[in-house]
Design a protein around this motif. Structure first.
Motif, PDB file in Angstrom:
ATOM      1  N   UNK A   1       0.399  -1.102  -0.271  1.00 16.31           N
ATOM      2  CA  UNK A   1       0.139   0.317  -0.443  1.00 16.31           C
ATOM      3  C   UNK A   1       0.744   1.017   0.434  1.00 16.31           C
ATOM      4  N   UNK A   2       0.536   2.651  -0.596  1.00 14.22           N
ATOM      5  CA  UNK A   2       1.316   3.853  -0.275  1.00 14.22           C
ATOM      6  C   UNK A   2       1.670   3.989   0.900  1.00 14.22           C
ATOM      7  N   UNK A   3       0.868   3.326   1.723  1.00  8.61           N
ATOM      8  CA  UNK A   3       1.108   4.532   3.575  1.00  8.61           C
ATOM      9  C   UNK A   3       1.801   2.854   4.075  1.00  8.61           C
ATOM     10  N   UNK A   4       2.351   2.516   3.415  1.00  5.51           N
ATOM     11  CA  UNK A   4       3.641   1.529   3.571  1.00  5.51           C
ATOM     12  C   UNK A   4       4.239   1.857   4.559  1.00  5.51           C
ATOM     13  N   UNK A   5       5.646   1.128   5.582  1.00  6.52           N
ATOM     14  CA  UNK A   5       6.784   1.626   5.872  1.00  6.52           C
ATOM     15  C   UNK A   5       7.378   1.424   5.101  1.00  6.52           C
ATOM     16  N   UNK A   6       7.394   0.506   4.130  1.00  5.03           N
ATOM     17  CA  UNK A   6       8.446  -1.246   3.366  1.00  5.03           C
ATOM     18  C   UNK A   6       8.021   0.139   2.397  1.00  5.03           C
ATOM     19  N   UNK A   7       9.596   0.642   1.564  1.00  6.67           N
ATOM     20  CA  UNK A   7       9.754   1.156   1.069  1.00  6.67           C
ATOM     21  C   UNK A   7      10.790   0.156  -0.281  1.00  6.67           C
ATOM     22  N   UNK A   8      11.483  -0.852  -0.035  1.00  8.30           N
ATOM     23  CA  UNK A   8      11.678  -1.597  -0.664  1.00  8.30           C
ATOM     24  C   UNK A   8      11.716  -3.540  -0.466  1.00  8.30           C
ATOM     25  N   UNK A   9      12.078  -4.151  -1.167  1.00  7.59           N
ATOM     26  CA  UNK A   9      11.852  -5.764  -0.571  1.00  7.59           C
ATOM     27  C   UNK A   9      12.584  -6.008   0.350  1.00  7.59           C
ATOM     28  N   UNK A  10      13.789  -5.438   0.086  1.00  6.73           N
ATOM     29  CA  UNK A  10      15.013  -5.569   1.385  1.00  6.73           C
ATOM     30  C   UNK A  10      14.223  -4.900   3.101  1.00  6.73           C
ATOM     31  N   UNK A  11      13.021  -4.183   2.822  1.00  8.63           N
ATOM     32  CA  UNK A  11      12.618  -3.707   3.652  1.00  8.63           C
ATOM     33  C   UNK A  11      11.209  -4.777   4.352  1.00  8.63           C
ATOM     34  N   UNK A  12      10.734  -5.750   3.675  1.00 10.60           N
ATOM     35  CA  UNK A  12       9.243  -6.341   3.825  1.00 10.60           C
ATOM     36  C   UNK A  12      10.634  -7.742   4.628  1.00 10.60           C
ATOM     37  N   UNK A  13      11.562  -7.743   3.313  1.00  8.43           N
ATOM     38  CA  UNK A  13      12.663  -9.058   3.823  1.00  8.43           C
ATOM     39  C   UNK A  13      13.219  -9.311   5.904  1.00  8.43           C
ATOM     40  N   UNK A  14      13.460  -7.557   6.348  1.00  5.42           N
ATOM     41  CA  UNK A  14      14.335  -6.963   7.343  1.00  5.42           C
ATOM     42  C   UNK A  14      12.360  -7.422   8.186  1.00  5.42           C
ATOM     43  N   UNK A  15      12.078  -6.834   8.241  1.00 10.23           N
ATOM     44  CA  UNK A  15      10.832  -6.698   9.376  1.00 10.23           C
ATOM     45  C   UNK A  15      10.483  -8.325   9.300  1.00 10.23           C
ATOM     46  N   UNK A  16      10.129  -9.501   7.962  1.00  9.36           N
ATOM     47  CA  UNK A  16       9.447 -10.996   8.393  1.00  9.36           C
ATOM     48  C   UNK A  16      11.071 -11.363   9.106  1.00  9.36           C
ATOM     49  N   UNK A  17      11.702 -11.072   8.956  1.00  9.21           N
ATOM     50  CA  UNK A  17      12.996 -11.776   9.958  1.00  9.21           C
ATOM     51  C   UNK A  17      12.820 -11.389  11.580  1.00  9.21           C
ATOM     52  N   UNK A  18      12.800  -9.997  11.467  1.00  9.83           N
ATOM     53  CA  UNK A  18      13.128  -9.511  12.843  1.00  9.83           C
ATOM     54  C   UNK A  18      11.697  -9.933  13.549  1.00  9.83           C
ATOM     55  N   UNK A  19      10.521 -10.220  13.195  1.00 14.09           N
ATOM     56  CA  UNK A  19       9.218 -10.573  13.731  1.00 14.09           C
ATOM     57  C   UNK A  19       8.916 -11.867  12.776  1.00 14.09           C
ATOM     58  N   UNK A  20       9.545 -12.779  13.082  1.00 19.96           N
ATOM     59  CA  UNK A  20       8.379 -13.888  12.830  1.00 19.96           C
ATOM     60  C   UNK A  20       7.148 -14.049  12.712  1.00 19.96           C
ATOM     61  N   UNK A  21       6.374 -14.526  11.908  1.00 24.92           N
ATOM     62  CA  UNK A  21       4.596 -14.719  11.540  1.00 24.92           C
ATOM     63  C   UNK A  21       4.403 -13.528  11.444  1.00 24.92           C
ATOM     64  N   UNK A  22       5.098 -12.633  11.929  1.00 22.79           N
ATOM     65  CA  UNK A  22       3.891 -10.950  11.440  1.00 22.79           C
ATOM     66  C   UNK A  22       3.363 -10.327   9.701  1.00 22.79           C
ATOM     67  N   UNK A  23       4.827 -10.217   9.232  1.00 24.36           N
ATOM     68  CA  UNK A  23       4.208 -10.061   8.206  1.00 24.36           C
ATOM     69  C   UNK A  23       3.020 -11.091   6.870  1.00 24.36           C
ATOM     70  N   UNK A  24       2.786 -10.446   6.608  1.00 26.07           N
ATOM     71  CA  UNK A  24       1.243 -10.695   5.562  1.00 26.07           C
ATOM     72  C   UNK A  24       2.547 -11.010   4.154  1.00 26.07           C
ATOM     73  N   UNK A  25       1.184 -11.900   3.514  1.00 26.42           N
ATOM     74  CA  UNK A  25       1.038 -11.759   1.715  1.00 26.42           C
ATOM     75  C   UNK A  25      -0.200 -12.411   1.527  1.00 26.42           C
ATOM     76  N   UNK A  26      -0.587 -11.115   0.851  1.00 24.02           N
ATOM     77  CA  UNK A  26      -2.206 -11.865   0.384  1.00 24.02           C
ATOM     78  C   UNK A  26      -2.139 -12.169  -1.174  1.00 24.02           C
ATOM     79  N   UNK A  27      -3.306 -12.932  -1.083  1.00 21.39           N
ATOM     80  CA  UNK A  27      -3.781 -13.926  -2.615  1.00 21.39           C
ATOM     81  C   UNK A  27      -5.155 -14.271  -3.161  1.00 21.39           C
ATOM     82  N   UNK A  28      -4.814 -14.358  -4.777  1.00 19.26           N
ATOM     83  CA  UNK A  28      -6.448 -14.656  -4.787  1.00 19.26           C
ATOM     84  C   UNK A  28      -6.789 -16.381  -4.780  1.00 19.26           C
ATOM     85  N   UNK A  29      -6.227 -16.728  -3.526  1.00 20.17           N
ATOM     86  CA  UNK A  29      -6.744 -18.047  -3.733  1.00 20.17           C
ATOM     87  C   UNK A  29      -5.643 -19.050  -3.117  1.00 20.17           C
TER      88      UNK A  29
END
Length: 316
Positions: free
Chosen positions: A125-153
């Motif tokens: 989302x445009x208001x997300x704190x993540x500015x790069x994929x590296x930010x997403x990966x860093x957050x997922x490593x720092x807080x396992x089980x908290x970063x979510x990803x959506x899918x079409x099913x």
């Protein structure tokens, strides 16, 4: 002799007119307005003149595209009806344990031509704190089980791409399935889900409108409009995903009918207007005849099947 010649010409005229007036169809398993429907309508309009026929699009939605697939597979094999066959229907569904399919894409459908490749984009989302994929990966490593990803099913290409990302990067990501890419994108925009990796055509308008932020493209080729976007493989080496949209026919379709359709698609994709419309919607024109298209299908079935087995994904 003159009368005989005129009679012969008169006898031929109804046949010629009939050939020009006949209707052929492309059956799409997804709703009007989506990427699969867009591809179907573009190629129907552009290929018709090369086939000497009017080509219409028929939407038969439901069962992840398999209502349409069954209609074509069980229909006439004379080339009058083809399936707009996307990657998920042809390569993911038949590999998914527990999936009950009315037809088997591996044996009941045959490749005719590929039309376009579809870049996948990782968006937040445009208001997300993540500015790069590296930010997403860093957050997922720092807080396992908290970063979510959506899918079409469950079992969708978005789900499997997220599972592949988690496995290759050693992450614990939370999968949130939706009934299609559109509602998944809505929740990512709203911040209820963190990440979506999907067909660029599903989200290109929201990216252009500033509602979604494109973090990376998932294939090496990309698209001209987002030429400067990072690649997903820069954050996770070896991770590449590209979708596609092609045409398939029923088993037993005559080789001549396959050649005619394949030639018509190839000719249609030379049209600058068709190419521009595809590019505007996050798609790259990419003609492949039946042999090359079959190789692509088999390769992708193997790759997605490996992901499914490693992540122990089951149909629901």
């Amino acid at each position: 002799m003159r009368r005989l010649l005129l009679a012969a010409l008169a006898a031929l005229l109804p046949i010629t007119a009939s050939a020009q007036e006949r209707t052929m169809r492309i059956v799409s398993g997804f709703a009007p307005g989506g990427t699969a429907d867009l591809v179907s309508r573009l190629i129907a309009e552009a290929a018709g003149p090369h086939l000497g026929a009017r080509v219409v699009v028929e939407n038969r939605t439901g069962a992840n595209g398999f209502i349409a697939a069954e209609a074509v597979a069980r229909g006439p094999a004379d080339g009058s009806s083809l399936l707009q066959c996307p990657m998920g229907t042809m390569t993911i569904s038949p590999e998914l344990p527990g999936a009950v399919l009315p037809v088997d894409p591996r044996t009941d459908l045959v490749p005719v031509a590929n039309i376009a490749l579809s870049s996948y984009g990782a968006v937040v989302g445009a208001r997300s704190p993540y500015r790069s994929m590296q930010d997403v990966l860093a957050a997922a490593r720092a807080r396992p089980g908290t970063v979510s990803y959506a899918s079409a099913g469950v079992g969708s290409a978005q789900h499997l791409t997220g599972a592949r990302l988690a496995a290759m990067a050693g992450l614990d990501l939370v999968h949130v399935p939706y009934r299609g890419a559109a509602p998944a994108a809505v929740d990512v925009i709203a911040g209820r889900t963190d990440l979506l990796i999907t067909n660029l055509g599903d989200v290109v308008r929201q990216i252009q409108g500033g509602e979604l932020r494109l973090l990376a493209l998932a294939d090496a080729e990309g698209v001209p409009e987002f030429a400067s976007a990072p690649r997903l493989s820069e954050a996770v080496p070896g991770l590449e995903v590209a979708g596609w949209f092609g045409l398939c026919g029923p088993r037993g379709m005559a080789p001549e009918a396959i050649r005619r359709w394949s030639g018509a698609v190839e000719a249609a994709l030379r049209d600058p207007t068709v190419r521009q419309r595809l590019l505007e919607n996050g798609l790259t024109p990419s003609f492949e005849g039946p042999e090359r298209f079959a190789v692509r299908m088999q390769r992708d079935r193997q790759a997605w099947g490996d992901t499914i087995r490693r992540a122990n994904i089951q149909a629901q």
